[in-house]
Scaffold this active site. Structure first.
Site, PDB file in Angstrom:
ATOM      1  N   LEU A 202       9.669  -1.467  -6.155  1.00  0.00           N
ATOM      2  CA  LEU A 202       9.797  -0.121  -5.583  1.00  0.00           C
ATOM      3  C   LEU A 202       8.444   0.569  -5.657  1.00  0.00           C
ATOM      4  O   LEU A 202       7.827   0.596  -6.729  1.00  0.00           O
ATOM      5  CB  LEU A 202      10.826   0.708  -6.358  1.00  0.00           C
ATOM      6  CG  LEU A 202      12.266   0.206  -6.391  1.00  0.00           C
ATOM      7  CD1 LEU A 202      13.075   0.976  -7.410  1.00  0.00           C
ATOM      8  CD2 LEU A 202      12.897   0.309  -5.004  1.00  0.00           C
ATOM      9  N   HIS A 203       7.983   1.116  -4.542  1.00  0.00           N
ATOM     10  CA  HIS A 203       6.693   1.814  -4.581  1.00  0.00           C
ATOM     11  C   HIS A 203       6.593   2.968  -3.586  1.00  0.00           C
ATOM     12  O   HIS A 203       5.680   3.776  -3.677  1.00  0.00           O
ATOM     13  CB  HIS A 203       5.549   0.831  -4.315  1.00  0.00           C
ATOM     14  CG  HIS A 203       5.450   0.401  -2.879  1.00  0.00           C
ATOM     15  ND1 HIS A 203       6.259  -0.564  -2.329  1.00  0.00           N
ATOM     16  CD2 HIS A 203       4.648   0.823  -1.868  1.00  0.00           C
ATOM     17  CE1 HIS A 203       5.965  -0.723  -1.066  1.00  0.00           C
ATOM     18  NE2 HIS A 203       4.993   0.105  -0.746  1.00  0.00           N
ATOM     19  N   ARG A 204       7.505   3.062  -2.632  1.00  0.00           N
ATOM     20  CA  ARG A 204       7.350   4.073  -1.588  1.00  0.00           C
ATOM     21  C   ARG A 204       7.630   5.475  -2.135  1.00  0.00           C
ATOM     22  O   ARG A 204       8.548   5.670  -2.939  1.00  0.00           O
ATOM     23  CB  ARG A 204       8.262   3.772  -0.399  1.00  0.00           C
ATOM     24  CG  ARG A 204       7.855   2.494   0.332  1.00  0.00           C
ATOM     25  CD  ARG A 204       8.574   2.315   1.642  1.00  0.00           C
ATOM     26  NE  ARG A 204       8.191   1.049   2.242  1.00  0.00           N
ATOM     27  CZ  ARG A 204       7.120   0.861   3.005  1.00  0.00           C
ATOM     28  NH1 ARG A 204       6.331   1.886   3.277  1.00  0.00           N
ATOM     29  NH2 ARG A 204       6.841  -0.324   3.501  1.00  0.00           N
ATOM     30  N   ARG A 237       1.735   3.121  -9.823  1.00  0.00           N
ATOM     31  CA  ARG A 237       2.280   4.447  -9.500  1.00  0.00           C
ATOM     32  C   ARG A 237       3.737   4.564  -9.928  1.00  0.00           C
ATOM     33  O   ARG A 237       4.186   5.601 -10.446  1.00  0.00           O
ATOM     34  CB  ARG A 237       2.192   4.710  -7.990  1.00  0.00           C
ATOM     35  CG  ARG A 237       0.894   5.339  -7.528  1.00  0.00           C
ATOM     36  CD  ARG A 237       0.926   5.690  -6.053  1.00  0.00           C
ATOM     37  NE  ARG A 237       1.810   6.803  -5.764  1.00  0.00           N
ATOM     38  CZ  ARG A 237       3.020   6.701  -5.233  1.00  0.00           C
ATOM     39  NH1 ARG A 237       3.530   5.524  -4.944  1.00  0.00           N
ATOM     40  NH2 ARG A 237       3.742   7.760  -4.976  1.00  0.00           N
TER      41      ARG A 237
END
Length: 353
Positions: A202-204, A237
């Protein structure tokens, strides 16, 4: 013919590799520019090693910044490189800031632009990547598409037929090239996981920057991890957001970013992948692995219509969907996902030089 490739983030590198290798075999002069958009070695450096391509010739070292600052730095630093190198073609890949910024500069300098992975659309302009796709495709002189639906989309947008060339999916070239090395890494064995595992990425911003959304995803992953192994190689992030929100992932195994071959071994042996990554939607389709994409839309609809991908808008649905997921007995592989897209790109460029 002289090619100048611009890459900047992890998703670009498996797209560059097959084109670079095919051009090398053809004796083409090439320069690779890494903008430094992702500067962590685990996110960038090891990809060049894993994909068996040399380190970049030039690194612009722009670093991770806000979109406007990063884009401006790339434009400022790539302009003198393009003026000095004077390539016959600038090749840009995918939809990251480096793609759009390099295309904008090259267009003003009169350098021809070829966009690899042209014509993909999520139709969601809240995504920075969608803006990058639209701008790059408007400026590009050659639109190299991974699927037939991308051709049709570009025609609907008014692009002339002579600029649109279907070449297939370069990501799948890299997958086939690296699959043997991935299996030889025995990464799954070292982690102690088997075919029952769930792999998560998951990164968005839509998933990790909104605390309520991230908490909802974490709750679903905690539930899944009570029944089977959940492996989560986390983007820096994403780790920062999880820590800032003090989110408990329970039995989920949170890992630092891992090498391309290790990730490929993990995904190829997974029962299910939960992701918001465009590349993983394609890789799971090629491998026949069920994929649950936690997004409202996808720029790769062919992975839904012909592949193993399913969009999941509500994270609360994930536990039941994971429980019910099964690999298809005979996975379908879309047209052009055959391991030869890189060669077709080089042949197309040579024919127009």
């Amino acid at each position: 013919m002289k090619l100048l490739h611009v890459v900047g983030a992890r998703p670009n590198f498996p797209k560059l590799a097959p084109v670079f290798r095919a051009a090398k075999v053809a004796g083409v002069e090439q320069v690779v520019v890494h903008t430094g958009q992702h500067y962590d070695d685990a996110l960038s450096g090891n990809f060049f090693r894993d994909l068996e391509i040399p380190p970049p010739d030039i690194n612009l070292s722009v670093g991770s910044e806000a979109h406007a600052v990063q884009t401006a730095r790339i434009m400022e630093r790539i302009a003198p490189v393009l003026e000095e190198q004077q390539p016959d073609w600038l090749l840009v890949y995918g939809d990251v800031n480096s793609t759009m910024a390099a295309a904008l500069v090259a267009s003003k300098l009169g350098i021809r632009i070829a966009h690899v992975e042209a014509g993909l659309r999520s139709f969601d302009r809240t995504m920075p990547e969608e803006i990058n796709r639209l701008v790059t495709d408007r400026l590009a002189d050659l639109l190299l598409t991974p699927s037939r639906d991308a051709d049709e989309q570009l025609r609907r947008e008014g692009e002339p037929d002579e600029e649109i060339v279907f070449v297939g999916n370069v990501m799948i070239d890299s997958l086939f090239h690296a699959l043997g090395a991935a299996k030889a890494s025995r990464y799954r064995e070292r982690l102690g996981v088997n075919g029952d595992s769930v792999v998560v990425t998951l990164h968005r911003p839509s998933n990790v920057d909104a605390p309520e959304r991230l908490a909802s995803l974490a709750s679903a992953l905690r539930d899944i991890a009570e029944a089977r192994p959940v492996i989560f190689p986390a983007h820096p992030r994403t780790r920062q957001r999880l820590a800032a929100a003090a989110i408990d992932l329970g039995r989920v195994r949170l890992l630092d970013p891992i090498a391309y071959t290790e990730m490929l071994d993990l995904v190829s042996g997974a029962a299910v992948v939960v992701t918001d990554s465009g590349g993983l939607q394609e890789e799971t389709t090629a491998l026949g692995v069920p994929c649950l994409t936690v997004r409202d839309n996808t720029e790769r609809p062919i992975t839904v219509t012909e592949g193993t991908n399913q969009l999941v808008r509500d994270p609360a649905m994930l536990p039941s969907l994971v429980r019910d997921a099964r690999r298809p007995a005979q996975p379908r592989r879309p047209e052009g996902w055959d391991g030869h897209a890189g060669l077709r790109i080089v042949e197309t460029l040579a024919a127009r030089s």
